[in-house]
Scaffold this active site. Sequence first.
Site, mmCIF file in Angstrom:
data_model
loop_
_atom_site.group_PDB
_atom_site.id
_atom_site.type_symbol
_atom_site.label_atom_id
_atom_site.label_comp_id
_atom_site.label_asym_id
_atom_site.label_seq_id
_atom_site.Cartn_x
_atom_site.Cartn_y
_atom_site.Cartn_z
ATOM 1 N N HIS A 88 0.740 -1.056 0.003
ATOM 2 C CA HIS A 88 -0.091 0.046 -0.134
ATOM 3 C C HIS A 88 0.830 1.292 -0.116
ATOM 4 O O HIS A 88 0.585 2.349 -0.458
ATOM 5 C CB HIS A 88 -0.838 0.084 1.051
ATOM 6 C CG HIS A 88 -2.339 -0.883 1.054
ATOM 7 N ND1 HIS A 88 -3.343 -0.731 1.592
ATOM 8 C CD2 HIS A 88 -2.173 -2.224 0.583
ATOM 9 C CE1 HIS A 88 -4.271 -1.762 1.288
ATOM 10 N NE2 HIS A 88 -3.498 -2.556 0.360
ATOM 11 N N SER A 147 -0.500 -22.726 7.065
ATOM 12 C CA SER A 147 0.530 -21.901 6.119
ATOM 13 C C SER A 147 0.558 -20.431 6.146
ATOM 14 O O SER A 147 1.098 -19.664 5.620
ATOM 15 C CB SER A 147 0.449 -22.189 4.777
ATOM 16 O OG SER A 147 1.447 -21.674 3.822
#
Length: 329
Positions: free
Chosen positions: A71, A252
């Site tokens: 961002h 994960s």
Amino acid sequence: MASAARMSAPALMVTLAVLALVAGGRAQLQYGFYKGKCNASDVEAVVQSLVKARFAREAAIVAYLLRLQFHECAVNGCDGSLLIDGPGTEKTAPPNLSVKGYDLIATIKAELEKKCPGVVSCSDIEILATRDAVALAGGPPYAVRTGRRDRRQSRAYDVKLPGADYTAAQAVAYYTRLGMNAYDTVVLLGAHTVGATHCSAIKNSRLYGYGGKPGATDPGMDPATASVYKRYVCPNVSSSDGNTVFLDDQWSAVKVDNHYYRNLQLRRGVLSVDQNLYNDGSTRWIVDQLASNAGLFQSQFARVLVKLSEVNVLTGTQGEIRKVCSKFN
Ligand code: HEM
Ligand SMILES: *[C@@H]1O[C@H](CO)[C@@H](O)[C@H](O)[C@H]1NC(C)=O
Ligand SMILES: *[C@@H]1O[C@H](CO)[C@@H](O)[C@H](O)[C@H]1NC(C)=O
Ligand SMILES: CC(=O)N[C@H]1CO[C@H](CO)[C@@H](O)[C@@H]1O
């Protein structure tokens, strides 16, 4: 100009020096920019030790920082402008409302200000901290150049980030503006190997209102996975909107690996934009390649994060070195 091959050695050196001067009009990032600039402190080691301490308490920091780097760098470049507090700054734009990790950047900045005030930029801290978190999470170690400076401007209306329902072509087009190609785009989205979203991001678009049809589920989602989401994770009641959905499998979720791509092959991508990379024939081969080669993902992921970290940076005497990352000096 004579070709270098035909020049004498002194002439070649003069030519190179002139070229260096021309290039020097705009200062460059460099490896180890802070070496010897912070009294006896090793700036990169200070950053790394604080990231390590945070990672030990909260491994999800790797996801916060990756998203923060994205961002930051996608909006006017990697310039620290996402970090500014106040009405109308980038941080207040809707996509930023769920960005986290600002507190760690502030902590690192405070520590470095004690050791050498006014030396290390907030934008470099963001890039170094992300790099360190990625390595701690099992991702590739990589070197980054430093010397970024912080922009004296931050505006919410500059924030144009991609949508969760983008097609592969839209995603590629978005990243093309940042100097990336289709391959880079697919590798970058591999950041969704860590972290989470919320049910609100997929309930209407994928589980209960696909294509604008009430009750429709996205046929591009593996039916068993869709049924688990509908039954257990994101039931069709508004109180489930904020429930956590891991972008990769739960086991994960804090590990930087190529499992994300294998999930896409199994049609278990969470956001439409993720699954679209596999559904679209023009990017599917890239998903297949990364899914089948863990080492390739690691080296490519490092490459694109470095590329992202150098988008439109300020250097030299541009911008400023902020004293506090959330405020202009
Ligand atoms: C087309 C491009 C992209 C789209 C549409 C997209 C969209 C999203 C959305 C909707 C979320 C969930 C936010 C929430 O529910 O709070 C998310 C999370 C995340 N994104 Fe992306 N993203 C894109 C590219 C990237 C890139 C390039 C990176 C990093 C290099 C990245 C890193 C992350 C991470 C790590 C998270 C999890 C954050 C957390 O757990 O706090 N994304 N993304
Ligand atoms: C070294 O530390 C002192 C005391 O904090 C500080 O005043 C000085 O500016 C530092 N030197 C550099 C190069 O930052
Ligand atoms: C979801 O809930 C809404 C509102 O209660 C209802 O109108 C809709 O039919 C439900 N959809 C499914 C697929 O259950
Ligand atoms: C994490 C963070 O700082 N979020 C902010 C985003 O912008 C809104 C609106 O200004 C703030 O209330 C949040 O604190």
